[in-house]
Design a protein around this motif. Structure first.
Motif, PDB file in Angstrom:
ATOM      1  N   LEU A  54       0.681  -1.085  -0.007  1.00  0.00           N
ATOM      2  CA  LEU A  54      -0.061  -0.093   0.185  1.00  0.00           C
ATOM      3  C   LEU A  54       0.895   1.330  -0.064  1.00  0.00           C
ATOM      4  N   ASN A  55       2.178   1.172   0.890  1.00  0.00           N
ATOM      5  CA  ASN A  55       2.859   2.556   0.970  1.00  0.00           C
ATOM      6  C   ASN A  55       3.689   2.364  -0.423  1.00  0.00           C
ATOM      7  N   TYR A  56       4.244   1.416  -0.680  1.00  0.00           N
ATOM      8  CA  TYR A  56       5.034   1.390  -1.831  1.00  0.00           C
ATOM      9  C   TYR A  56       4.381   1.637  -3.496  1.00  0.00           C
ATOM     10  N   ILE A  57       3.265   1.156  -3.239  1.00  0.00           N
ATOM     11  CA  ILE A  57       2.448   1.477  -4.769  1.00  0.00           C
ATOM     12  C   ILE A  57       1.676   2.818  -4.759  1.00  0.00           C
ATOM     13  N   LEU A  58       1.059   3.058  -3.382  1.00  0.00           N
ATOM     14  CA  LEU A  58       0.277   4.370  -3.564  1.00  0.00           C
ATOM     15  C   LEU A  58       0.533   5.563  -2.539  1.00  0.00           C
ATOM     16  N   LEU A  59       0.707   5.068  -1.324  1.00  0.00           N
ATOM     17  CA  LEU A  59       0.675   6.154  -0.212  1.00  0.00           C
ATOM     18  C   LEU A  59       1.831   7.072  -0.284  1.00  0.00           C
ATOM     19  N   ILE A  60       3.045   6.435  -0.614  1.00  0.00           N
ATOM     20  CA  ILE A  60       4.431   7.327  -0.441  1.00  0.00           C
ATOM     21  C   ILE A  60       4.432   8.088  -1.596  1.00  0.00           C
ATOM     22  N   ASP A  61       4.001   7.943  -2.782  1.00  0.00           N
ATOM     23  CA  ASP A  61       3.867   8.793  -3.969  1.00  0.00           C
ATOM     24  C   ASP A  61       2.798   9.773  -3.577  1.00  0.00           C
TER      25      ASP A  61
END
Length: 345
Positions: A54-61
């Motif tokens: 979730l962080n790698y694909i969506l939240l960080i960006d």
């Protein structure tokens, strides 16, 4: 790009395969209860994977890289808290026999509940921080690649500009020489125009490549020297020496022509004897070019002596052969000496 994507997917699959296999590897030779492995290892790993992707694909960006740190931290706190509660609910509902409840009033029988929650929170921080580290590294690599691409584009644009600047400069000087022959020797002027057309054909169609063979460049310089010799008087001696064998060396085009032009502009006198000596040699993959001429400086008002050719040459050398060339010039006993050495490999 497609190949790199396949490697990335394979790497992710391999890492998770290793993580899911660890309980069996670490407990090899011992009694293994599949329900215990499922409850204590696989379920948390699934939650870790969800947090990571979730962080790698969506939240960080969407949040962290856009400087919305508060939203990023808040979403992850809610997400991790949800998984902690969900894990507790799953263990109490489906794995009651495996979970041993700690009596609230007992002492020394286990860690306090607050400590247990704290440790669990830290365990979820690992995939989160790992996702941030990977995305930050990927972003840095991408930024570096874009920076290098921009630098290469700038380099090519500047070299192209210098190349286009050289062509009209060369053509202008050659036309001046031919113009001086029209009244004196019309036949020589016609021959010079024919030779100039061959030289311009080379400059227009064969020098657009990054490198040409040294033998082609030598042939171009010889034709140019012969063209220039038509306009000088018998008082001027021009000697040149070039490698006769095919050296196999590839070199950037039109690097030496400015030096030859300069010698004919500043080393020839209409009333005094003058001499131009040109020599090229090769030592392995290093090309050594020497040229010397008598020094007859042009007057300030003479635009043909503006020195644009030498300025162009030094810029091109710095761009094409950084730290791989030496360029020196000096005046000794009223003679101008130039030495240029280029490491082509």
């Amino acid at each position: 790009m497609y190949h790199n994507k396949k490697i990335t997917v394979f790497s992710h699959l391999l890492v998770w395969f290793v993580l899911f296999s660890m309980p069996y590897v670490l407990s090899y030779g011992q009694d293994q209860e599949i329900m215990r492995v499922f409850a204590h290892f696989w379920i948390p790993l699934v939650f870790y994977a969800i947090v990571f992707y979730l962080n790698y694909i969506l939240l960080i960006d969407r949040y962290l890289f856009r400087k919305n740190t508060i939203a990023f931290v808040g979403i992850n706190i809610v997400l991790i808290s949800f998984f902690l509660l969900l894990r507790e609910e799953l263990e109490s509902t489906f794995f009651q026999e495996l979970v041993r409840k700690v009596p609230k009033n007992s002492e020394g029988s286990g860690p306090p509940f607050q400590m247990f929650i704290y440790v669990q929170m830290l365990s979820y921080m690992a995939p989160l921080l790992f996702a941030i580290a990977i995305k930050t590294t990927q972003r840095w690599v991408k930024t570096e690649a874009e920076s290098k691409e921009a630098a290469n584009f700038k380099l090519k644009s500047e070299l192209q500009h210098l190349h286009y600047q050289l062509q009209p400069h060369f053509f202008f000087n050659s036309l001046n020489n031919i113009y001086s022959l029209v009244d004196i020797s019309p036949e020589q002027a016609k021959s010079s125009i024919h030779s100039l057309s061959k030289l311009m054909r080379y400059m227009l169609y064969e020098t657009n490549m990054e490198k040409v063979t040294l033998s082609k460049e030598i042939d171009f310089m010889k034709k140019y020297i012969d063209l220039m010799k038509l306009r000088v008087s018998d008082k001027t001696s021009v000697k040149y020496s070039f490698p006769s064998d095919n050296t196999g060396i590839q070199i950037a085009p039109l690097l030496f022509i400015s030096l030859i032009e300069n010698a004919f502009k500043h080393g020839v006198s209409a009333s005094k004897e003058s001499q131009i000596d040109i020599a090229m040699s090769c030592d392995g993959k290093t090309v050594l070019f020497n040229i010397s001429n008598d020094n007859f400086p042009k007057k300030v008002a003479d635009k043909s002596g503006s020195g644009i050719g030498l300025q162009n040459l030094e810029k091109r050398l710095a761009l094409l052969y950084p730290d791989k060339y030496t360029f020196t010039n000096k005046v000794i006993d009223n003679r101008f000496f130039v030495t240029l050495a280029i490491e082509t490999a």
